[in-house]
Design a protein around this motif. Structure first.
Motif, PDB file in Angstrom:
ATOM      1  N   LYS A 277      12.680  25.345   7.981  1.00  0.00           N
ATOM      2  CA  LYS A 277      13.931  25.159   7.636  1.00  0.00           C
ATOM      3  C   LYS A 277      14.502  24.042   7.236  1.00  0.00           C
ATOM      4  N   PRO A 278      14.740  23.601   5.724  1.00  0.00           N
ATOM      5  CA  PRO A 278      15.383  22.573   5.313  1.00  0.00           C
ATOM      6  C   PRO A 278      16.833  22.514   5.485  1.00  0.00           C
ATOM      7  N   VAL A 279      17.433  21.215   6.077  1.00  0.00           N
ATOM      8  CA  VAL A 279      18.533  20.975   6.538  1.00  0.00           C
ATOM      9  C   VAL A 279      19.280  20.180   5.680  1.00  0.00           C
ATOM     10  N   GLY A 280      20.526  20.392   5.555  1.00  0.00           N
ATOM     11  CA  GLY A 280      21.367  19.379   4.230  1.00  0.00           C
ATOM     12  C   GLY A 280      22.002  18.582   5.122  1.00  0.00           C
ATOM     13  N   SER A 281      23.473  18.237   4.784  1.00  0.00           N
ATOM     14  CA  SER A 281      24.190  17.737   5.651  1.00  0.00           C
ATOM     15  C   SER A 281      24.913  18.396   6.935  1.00  0.00           C
TER      16      SER A 281
ATOM     17  N   ILE B  37      23.642  29.093   9.133  1.00  0.00           N
ATOM     18  CA  ILE B  37      22.747  29.174   7.947  1.00  0.00           C
ATOM     19  C   ILE B  37      21.579  28.196   7.857  1.00  0.00           C
ATOM     20  N   ALA B  38      21.926  26.901   8.385  1.00  0.00           N
ATOM     21  CA  ALA B  38      20.985  25.737   8.266  1.00  0.00           C
ATOM     22  C   ALA B  38      20.208  25.735   9.691  1.00  0.00           C
ATOM     23  N   LEU B  39      20.258  26.542  10.648  1.00  0.00           N
ATOM     24  CA  LEU B  39      19.562  26.253  11.840  1.00  0.00           C
ATOM     25  C   LEU B  39      18.163  26.286  11.906  1.00  0.00           C
TER      26      LEU B  39
ATOM     27  N   GLN C 153      28.095  16.919   1.115  1.00  0.00           N
ATOM     28  CA  GLN C 153      26.945  17.875   1.002  1.00  0.00           C
ATOM     29  C   GLN C 153      25.634  17.325   0.386  1.00  0.00           C
ATOM     30  N   THR C 154      24.452  18.095   0.466  1.00  0.00           N
ATOM     31  CA  THR C 154      23.624  17.550  -0.473  1.00  0.00           C
ATOM     32  C   THR C 154      23.478  18.695  -1.662  1.00  0.00           C
ATOM     33  N   LEU C 155      22.719  17.999  -2.638  1.00  0.00           N
ATOM     34  CA  LEU C 155      22.608  19.231  -3.785  1.00  0.00           C
ATOM     35  C   LEU C 155      22.173  20.534  -3.379  1.00  0.00           C
TER      36      LEU C 155
ATOM     37  N   ASN D  64      39.138  13.273   1.556  1.00  0.00           N
ATOM     38  CA  ASN D  64      38.457  12.928   2.680  1.00  0.00           C
ATOM     39  C   ASN D  64      38.982  13.641   3.736  1.00  0.00           C
ATOM     40  N   ARG D  65      38.032  14.599   4.580  1.00  0.00           N
ATOM     41  CA  ARG D  65      38.624  15.386   5.795  1.00  0.00           C
ATOM     42  C   ARG D  65      37.861  14.857   7.009  1.00  0.00           C
ATOM     43  N   THR D  66      38.951  14.298   7.751  1.00  0.00           N
ATOM     44  CA  THR D  66      38.462  13.770   9.235  1.00  0.00           C
ATOM     45  C   THR D  66      39.006  14.409   9.948  1.00  0.00           C
TER      46      THR D  66
ATOM     47  N   PRO E   5      32.103  37.051   1.762  1.00  0.00           N
ATOM     48  CA  PRO E   5      32.378  35.797   2.326  1.00  0.00           C
ATOM     49  C   PRO E   5      31.513  34.687   1.854  1.00  0.00           C
ATOM     50  N   HIS E   6      32.038  33.418   1.788  1.00  0.00           N
ATOM     51  CA  HIS E   6      31.124  32.210   1.464  1.00  0.00           C
ATOM     52  C   HIS E   6      30.190  32.376   2.814  1.00  0.00           C
ATOM     53  N   TRP E   7      28.857  32.016   2.153  1.00  0.00           N
ATOM     54  CA  TRP E   7      27.554  32.088   2.976  1.00  0.00           C
ATOM     55  C   TRP E   7      27.621  30.895   3.806  1.00  0.00           C
ATOM     56  N   GLY E   8      28.457  29.844   3.494  1.00  0.00           N
ATOM     57  CA  GLY E   8      28.384  28.797   4.350  1.00  0.00           C
ATOM     58  C   GLY E   8      29.553  28.688   5.419  1.00  0.00           C
ATOM     59  N   LYS E   9      30.464  29.749   5.345  1.00  0.00           N
ATOM     60  CA  LYS E   9      31.717  29.701   6.190  1.00  0.00           C
ATOM     61  C   LYS E   9      31.593  30.881   7.121  1.00  0.00           C
TER      62      LYS E   9
HETATM   63  C1  LIG Z   1      34.793  19.578   5.333  1.00  0.00           C
HETATM   64  C2  LIG Z   1      34.255  20.676   4.656  1.00  0.00           C
HETATM   65  C3  LIG Z   1      34.524  21.006   3.334  1.00  0.00           C
HETATM   66  C4  LIG Z   1      33.880  22.012   2.478  1.00  0.00           C
HETATM   67  N1  LIG Z   1      34.381  22.102   1.121  1.00  0.00           N
HETATM   68  C5  LIG Z   1      33.998  23.119   0.547  1.00  0.00           C
HETATM   69  C6  LIG Z   1      34.326  23.504  -1.097  1.00  0.00           C
HETATM   70  O1  LIG Z   1      35.354  22.841  -1.374  1.00  0.00           O
HETATM   71  N2  LIG Z   1      34.000  24.586  -1.461  1.00  0.00           N
HETATM   72  C7  LIG Z   1      32.856  25.138  -1.018  1.00  0.00           C
HETATM   73  O2  LIG Z   1      32.485  26.155  -1.614  1.00  0.00           O
HETATM   74  N3  LIG Z   1      32.535  25.130   0.082  1.00  0.00           N
HETATM   75  C8  LIG Z   1      32.930  23.830   0.946  1.00  0.00           C
HETATM   76  N4  LIG Z   1      32.259  23.512   1.938  1.00  0.00           N
HETATM   77  C9  LIG Z   1      31.129  24.395   2.456  1.00  0.00           C
HETATM   78  C10 LIG Z   1      30.049  23.453   2.074  1.00  0.00           C
HETATM   79  O3  LIG Z   1      29.957  23.073   0.868  1.00  0.00           O
HETATM   80  C11 LIG Z   1      28.629  24.342   2.285  1.00  0.00           C
HETATM   81  O4  LIG Z   1      28.527  24.884   3.727  1.00  0.00           O
HETATM   82  C12 LIG Z   1      27.268  23.472   2.066  1.00  0.00           C
HETATM   83  O5  LIG Z   1      26.273  24.507   1.964  1.00  0.00           O
HETATM   84  C13 LIG Z   1      26.933  22.512   2.891  1.00  0.00           C
HETATM   85  O6  LIG Z   1      25.984  21.743   2.270  1.00  0.00           O
HETATM   86  P1  LIG Z   1      24.845  20.936   3.254  1.00  0.00           P
HETATM   87  O7  LIG Z   1      24.169  20.091   2.437  1.00  0.00           O
HETATM   88  O8  LIG Z   1      25.597  20.556   4.487  1.00  0.00           O
HETATM   89  O9  LIG Z   1      23.894  22.164   3.458  1.00  0.00           O
HETATM   90  P2  LIG Z   1      23.479  22.773   5.163  1.00  0.00           P
HETATM   91  O10 LIG Z   1      24.796  23.221   5.653  1.00  0.00           O
HETATM   92  O11 LIG Z   1      23.093  21.507   5.841  1.00  0.00           O
HETATM   93  O12 LIG Z   1      22.609  23.705   4.643  1.00  0.00           O
HETATM   94  C14 LIG Z   1      23.064  25.124   3.857  1.00  0.00           C
HETATM   95  C15 LIG Z   1      21.946  25.756   3.220  1.00  0.00           C
HETATM   96  O13 LIG Z   1      21.165  25.375   2.422  1.00  0.00           O
HETATM   97  C16 LIG Z   1      19.817  25.255   3.007  1.00  0.00           C
HETATM   98  N5  LIG Z   1      19.091  23.960   2.256  1.00  0.00           N
HETATM   99  C17 LIG Z   1      19.355  22.857   2.407  1.00  0.00           C
HETATM  100  N6  LIG Z   1      18.498  22.085   1.746  1.00  0.00           N
HETATM  101  C18 LIG Z   1      17.709  22.807   1.121  1.00  0.00           C
HETATM  102  C19 LIG Z   1      16.561  22.752   0.243  1.00  0.00           C
HETATM  103  N7  LIG Z   1      16.077  21.542  -0.340  1.00  0.00           N
HETATM  104  N8  LIG Z   1      15.973  23.700  -0.319  1.00  0.00           N
HETATM  105  C20 LIG Z   1      16.507  25.029   0.148  1.00  0.00           C
HETATM  106  N9  LIG Z   1      17.401  25.350   0.912  1.00  0.00           N
HETATM  107  C21 LIG Z   1      18.078  24.214   1.291  1.00  0.00           C
HETATM  108  C22 LIG Z   1      19.915  25.155   4.276  1.00  0.00           C
HETATM  109  O14 LIG Z   1      18.558  25.826   4.827  1.00  0.00           O
HETATM  110  C23 LIG Z   1      20.918  26.160   4.638  1.00  0.00           C
HETATM  111  O15 LIG Z   1      20.315  27.416   4.254  1.00  0.00           O
HETATM  112  C24 LIG Z   1      32.893  22.503   2.959  1.00  0.00           C
HETATM  113  C25 LIG Z   1      32.617  22.352   4.120  1.00  0.00           C
HETATM  114  C26 LIG Z   1      33.034  21.484   5.007  1.00  0.00           C
HETATM  115  C27 LIG Z   1      32.603  21.145   6.301  1.00  0.00           C
END
Ligand SMILES: Cc1cc2nc3c(=O)[nH]c(=O)nc-3n(C[C@H](O)[C@H](O)[C@H](O)COP(=O)(O)OP(=O)(O)OC[C@H]3O[C@@H](n4cnc5c(N)ncnc54)[C@H](O)[C@@H]3O)c2cc1C
Length: 442
Positions: free
Chosen positions: A46-50, A57-59, A114-116, A300-302, A390-394
């Motif tokens: 599983k690739p992980v972003g930030s 989802i990123a576990l 986040q990563t792209l 900036n969210r701290t 639901p947002h997939w990352g929330k």
């Molecule tokens: C403080 C905060 C603010 C936020 N603000 C917003 C906002 O304004 N709007 C919004 O919509 N969301 C927001 N989010 C949610 C966030 O944008 C998403 O959860 C996003 O996916 C995080 O990106 P990441 O790089 O950390 O990915 P991760 O959480 O590390 O991974 C997300 C998913 O991407 C996959 N992935 C990573 N890299 C690759 C790759 N190269 N190929 C295929 N899959 C990959 C992972 O396997 C995983 O399934 C916020 C989150 C936080 C904590």
């Protein structure tokens, strides 16, 4: 970055895992070798972003791919606005990378950590009636599939896969390169001000349709909404950036410092939360400034928090928010975190929360030391009753069965998954829940 043997945690501290192995591939071929090696040992990868997703989802329980070394520009065409980037590029690196070409992302969310690939894979979005989420800006992608093949998906190659691959939850392959359709660099004129919540709700659709980017925050227990209206201007427009002191005062001291104190005190003594919420509203008296788009979109969210966000039909936002308010009052909860309300255009990515409909987003938060479950579950019921997605990352509790009801192309996505990852090399418990396991398509 996690080393092999160390524990990986996400930003919100809701998820953690100790991967069997961590790899840092720096090319498509290195990713390919990692996927093939995992397959040979019967491991998942599983690739992980930030790590900024609140869900699991990123576990990566087996092999975690850290793509920090897979970043930067591959190819750029300033004339067409098309730029190919390595998928692990962090969003905060984009302004410097794109400056030589005079280009920018068409829209952004609240942060740039986040990563792209991570952001687009979960449907990360900003606000703006005329704009889709970040994934809508993808015109081509190169990925390594679950069988270890390197494929390109674009408008001319395997184009039928684009609506799935642009927003693939990390379930279809490891993205190694992503080509974005960017826009000429632009300035945003920002107007932020407190307004009566009742008026903002009454004028919701008009405000959203009448502005380039409109959103608001509402602190439960108060009558005011903090509105943000951003107007797009050409890149050479005059800029009036926030001074360093003003940014520190509003963003660091009030939005983070004071707010952190309020959350900490509120956890021990919830009764003080309404008074703190009114104080924060009073201190945030409004401001106007203009700057290049990333400096205006990004905050900036701290203060660490937990979040759930649902997309519902745009027009239903006012009624839905009134229901959430009534719920909080009925239950007597003390909620220290504001509710964020945004909008987006309809798009055609199969698993986009805005697939096929103009969408409004309601996001609820809780301080990370508080128990969010009862609040989120009750709000989730209200959103589900409106066909919410639901947002997939929330955080959320939906499963493949309930998600299929709100995504018309859900089974088409699963068919692409069967093709690109027949052995579920990219599977993890979260994907099992939301997409189903190996036998999902019964
Ligand atoms: C403080 C905060 C603010 C936020 N603000 C917003 C906002 O304004 N709007 C919004 O919509 N969301 C927001 N989010 C949610 C966030 O944008 C998403 O959860 C996003 O996916 C995080 O990106 P990441 O790089 O950390 O990915 P991760 O959480 O590390 O991974 C997300 C998913 O991407 C996959 N992935 C990573 N890299 C690759 C790759 N190269 N190929 C295929 N899959 C990959 C992972 O396997 C995983 O399934 C916020 C989150 C936080 C904590």
């Amino acid at each position: 970055m996690t080393a092999t043997g160390a524990t990986w945690r996400n930003w919100s501290r809701t998820e953690q895992v100790r991967p069997l192995r961590v790899e840092r591939p720096d090319s498509a071929e290195a990713v390919q070798r990692a996927v093939q090696a995992a397959a040979a040992s019967g491991l998942r990868v599983k690739p992980v972003g930030s790590g900024h997703s609140f869900t699991g989802i990123a576990l990566a329980p087996d092999v975690q791919l850290d793509l920090a070394d897979l970043s930067g520009v591959v190819d750029a065409d300033a004339a067409t606005g098309r730029v190919t980037l390595r998928a692990g590029t962090a969003l905060h690196g984009l302004p410097a990378l794109l400056a030589p070409y005079g280009l920018a992302l068409a829209n952004m969310g609240d942060i740039d950590r986040q990563t792209l690939a991570g952001a687009t894979s979960t449907g990360t979005h900003g606000t703006g009636f005329g704009f889709g989420g970040l994934a809508t800006q993808i015109v081509a992608a190169k990925l390594v599939t679950g069988t270890g093949e390197i494929i390109t998906v674009s408008e001319t190659e395997r184009s039928e896969l684009l609506p799935a691959v642009r927003l693939g939850l990390g379930a279809l392959g490891v993205l190694v390169e992503v080509t974005l359709q960017l826009v000429p660099r632009y300035v945003l004129d920002a107007v932020e001000r407190p307004e009566p919540l009742a008026e903002v709700l009454d004028g919701w659709e008009e405000r959203v349709r009448g502005a380039d980017h409109f959103e608001f925050y509402w602190h439960p227990h108060t009558e005011l909404a903090m509105t943000k209206t951003n107007t797009r201007l050409p890149g050479d427009a005059e800029r009036r950036p926030l001074g360093r002191f003003s940014r520190w005062l509003d963003d660091e001291l009030v939005a983070n410092g004071l707010f952190r104190a309020a959350c900490a005190v509120g956890t021990a003594a919830p009764a003080v939360i309404p008074a703190f919420a009114r104080l924060v509203d009073k201190l945030q008296s409004g401001r106007e400034f203009s700057d290049f788009s990333p400096s205006v979109f990004v905050t900036n969210r701290t203060v660490r928090f937990r979040e759930m966000e649902y997309a519902i039909p745009l027009a239903e936002v006012p009624e839905a928010l009134r229901e959430v308010r009534a719920l909080i009052e009925r239950k007597g909860w003390r909620i220290s975190f504001p509710i964020e309300v945004r909008a987006a255009a309809a798009d055609d990515n199969w698993l986009s929360t805005a697939y096929g409909r103009e969408s409004g987003y309601i996001a609820v938060h809780r301080y990370f030391r508080e128990d969010q479950r009862e609040y989120f579950a009750a709000v989730e019921d209200l959103m589900r009753a409106r066909g919410g997605r639901p947002h997939w990352g929330k955080m959320h509790t939906q499963t493949a069965e309930t998600l299929r009801e709100v995504y018309p192309r859900f089974d088409d996505f699963l068919a692409v998954r069967d093709e690109l990852d027949p052995e579920r090399r990219f599977q993890n418990p979260y994907l099992d829940r939301v997409l189903g396991g190996v036998h999902a398509r019964v």
